[in-house]
Design an enzyme around this catalytic site. Structure first.
Site, short mmCIF file in Angstrom:
data_model
loop_
_atom_site.label_atom_id
_atom_site.label_comp_id
_atom_site.label_asym_id
_atom_site.label_seq_id
_atom_site.Cartn_x
_atom_site.Cartn_y
_atom_site.Cartn_z
N LYS A 274 0.83 -1.19 0.00
CA LYS A 274 0.00 0.00 0.00
C LYS A 274 0.87 1.25 0.00
CE LYS A 274 -3.93 -1.77 2.68
NZ LYS A 274 -4.98 -1.54 1.67
N ASP A 285 -7.48 -3.03 10.73
CA ASP A 285 -8.00 -3.99 9.75
C ASP A 285 -8.43 -5.30 10.44
OD1 ASP A 285 -8.76 -4.38 7.12
OD2 ASP A 285 -6.84 -5.24 6.51
N ARG A 348 -10.41 -11.56 2.03
CA ARG A 348 -11.25 -12.67 1.54
C ARG A 348 -10.51 -14.00 1.63
NH1 ARG A 348 -11.63 -9.51 -4.07
NH2 ARG A 348 -11.27 -7.85 -2.54
N1 BES Z 1 -8.15 -3.62 4.47
C1 BES Z 1 -8.32 -3.19 3.14
C2 BES Z 1 -9.60 -2.40 2.91
C3 BES Z 1 -9.73 -1.09 3.62
C4 BES Z 1 -9.36 0.08 3.02
C5 BES Z 1 -10.27 -1.04 4.89
C6 BES Z 1 -9.52 1.28 3.67
C7 BES Z 1 -10.43 0.17 5.54
C8 BES Z 1 -10.06 1.33 4.93
C9 BES Z 1 -8.35 -4.41 2.22
O1 BES Z 1 -7.55 -5.47 2.60
C10 BES Z 1 -7.83 -3.95 0.90
O2 BES Z 1 -6.68 -3.62 0.81
N2 BES Z 1 -8.70 -3.95 -0.10
C11 BES Z 1 -8.35 -3.55 -1.39
C12 BES Z 1 -8.90 -4.57 -2.36
C13 BES Z 1 -8.35 -4.46 -3.74
C14 BES Z 1 -6.89 -4.80 -3.77
C15 BES Z 1 -9.14 -5.39 -4.62
C16 BES Z 1 -8.97 -2.18 -1.65
O3 BES Z 1 -10.07 -1.93 -1.14
O4 BES Z 1 -8.34 -1.37 -2.30
ZN ZN Z 2 -7.22 -5.63 4.61
MN MN Z 3 -5.55 -5.29 1.94
#
Ligand code: BES
Ligand code: ZN
Ligand code: MN
Length: 496
Positions: A274, A285, A348
């Protein structure tokens, strides 16, 4: 903050709260204090925008004729609009005002307007619960804060005719606050303190309340074939864990309800790293897991007459020499294979194995899962409602209605075969990440593949709800514990 219930006081001193409804209509105690001050309260209302709407507070300082130093008038809204939840909000608003003013003690003179569905003792108990919930603060690491910068209210006295009845109702509500605080505590902790093993240890403490807690480590999960979950944790020095919590308050032999939570104790994204901006947020998370631990705490705390099992998958998603690579294929416990094209779509992967384990092991009546799963749900719904995905309209409706009673709102989102297109893989049964289009839906559609048959299942995406930057009437800024009260209400309404 110590909370006591007492019969009405004749000459309240210190900081005193009374109530009003629109339009600037003082209730009994307010009227009495207004008379004693020769109309100071009414003049103060008239000289401000305060009308008695719910959520409003107006402080009147040092009114002549009273021993009270600060009289706070709190708006309740119209009598027939008052609910348990809005009464909690009024309690929260009053205690926030008193803390903001540096008051050490606070007396509330409880009244109910005509048309109000709550009795006096119920109103008193809900005001107390709201005050308690609002007074939460996570300040254990603030060593330089001066006492006057901290919340000051140490004692709250709720004056109400029928104090004993109010005390009894409040005692039954107190486990709600205890559970919410446990969830807020673990979600607020940084990731160097709360990681899979330490979060599992916190869950183990529920043993004291009669919850049976079992913790599975990596070796056990490997034997079970939980390779999707294990793949997420393989780049971390911390050992992944799965915690299984049983509360057997229902009839022997009744199949349990299953509550499942995403517990990514820190989500760096892994090799699909990230950006630095706001990455610190990813300590929360694990809020889905935090909610499930709080749910089990609450069901046990109030001895709910239900059989429930809570399962949380705890991992840390880190890059490193042993981390999972984009393109890796893992075989989940269900036997379905997954091409991990984005290591940041890790939630997931954790959940699909925990869901499968839950079903193989417990054959639950239904499954409700909480996860901070996608940033896209925040784009869709903001911080107002969590996204609800379900294969069962009855379950979806029950959850939505329970949520609206406790102020944890939900909005149902779609599922459908058409979305399967998004998660096709060239090499495995599915990919774990579908790109930008409908990415909250494709995540849910992925999870649905791990539901056995027509078992009622709901996935609640709480990415926009787990943490609040503004707070609300009963929630200070920070971890909200979204989900705890929702499930408590859902269970109480339909499964006890
Ligand atoms: N934990 C994150 C989602 C998230 C983002 C929670 C902001 C709270 C605040 C999750 O694991 C994630 O990174 N999701 C990605 C999915 C994508 C790679 C398909 C996302 O939402 O960008
Ligand atoms: Zn996550
Ligand atoms: Mn993630």
């Amino acid at each position: 903050m110590k909370i006591v219930f007492a019969e009405p006081a004749k000459t309240p001193a210190g900081c005193v709260a009374v109530f009003a409804t629109p339009e600037r209509s003082l209730l009994g105690y307010g009227t009495a204090l207004d008379k004693a001050t020769k109309g100071a309260l009414k003049r103060a209302m008239a000289a401000s925008r305060f009308t008695g709407k719910k959520g409003q507070v107006l402080a009147v300082m040092a009114p002549a004729g009273l021993s009270a130093d600060r009289v706070v008038i709190a708006g309740l809204g119209a009598g027939k609009e008052i609910t348990k939840r809005s009464a909690e909000g009024a309690g929260g608003a009053i205690v926030a005002d008193a803390n903001g003013a540096g008051q050490k003690s606070l007396s509330v003179l409880v009244d109910v307007p005509t048309g109000c569905a709550l009795s006096l003792p119920e109103m008193a108990a809900r005001l107390a619960l709201g005050a308690r919930l609002r007074s939460y603060r996570f300040d254990k690491y603030r060593t330089k804060e001066k006492p006057e910068q901290k919340p000051t209210v140490a004692s709250l006295t709720i004056h109400v005719p029928g104090a004993a009845a109010a005390r009894k109702i409040y005692a039954a509500l107190e486990p709600i606050a205890d559970a919410v605080f446990l969830t807020r505590d673990v979600v607020s902790e940084p990731a160097n303190v709360i990681y899979p093993e330490t979060l599992a240890a916190r869950a183990r403490e529920l043993g004291k309340l009669g919850v049976k807690v079992q913790v599975l480590g990596e070796a056990q999960m490997r034997r079970l074939g939980m390779n999707a979950l294990l793949g997420v944790g393989q780049g971390s020095k911390r050992e992944s864990q799965m915690v299984v919590m049983h509360w057997d308050g229902g009839r022997r032999g009744d199949k349990p309800l299953a509550f499942i939570g995403k517990g990514v104790c820190f989500d760096t994204g892994g090799i699909s790293l990230k950006p630095a901006q706001s990455m610190e947020d990813m300590k929360w998370d694990m809020a889905g897991a935090g909610a499930v631990i709080g749910i089990m705490r609450l069901l046990a705390g109030r001895k709910a007459r239900v059989n429930a099992v809570g399962l949380v998958g705890l991992v840390e998603n880190m890059p490193g020499g042993e981390a999972q690579r984009p393109g890796d294929v893992v075989r989940s416990m269900s036997g379905q294979t997954i091409e991990v094209i984005n290591t940041d779509a890790e939630g997931r992967l954790v959940l699909c194995d925990v869901m499968w384990y839950a079903q193989e092991k417990f054959d639950p009546r239904l499954m409700v899962e909480f996860s901070t799963l996608t940033g896209a749900i925040v784009v869709a719904l903001g911080h107002e409602r969590a996204g609800l995905f379900s294969n069962n309209t009855r379950l979806a409706t029950q959850l939505r209605d329970a949520g609206s009673k406790v102020g944890e709102k939900l909005w149902r989102m779609p599922l459908g075969e058409g979305y399967d297109e998004l998660i096709k893989s060239e090499i495995a049964d599915m990919v774990n990440s579908a790109g930008r289009d409908a990415s909250s839906v494709s995540a849910a559609q992925f999870l649905k593949r791990f539901v056995q048959g027509n078992r009622p299942w709901a996935h609640v995406d709480i990415a926009g709800m787990a943490w609040t930057k503004k707070g609300d009437a009963t929630t200070p800024k920070g971890a909200s514990a979204y989900g705890v009260r929702l499930i408590d209400q859902f269970v109480a309404d339909h499964y006890e």
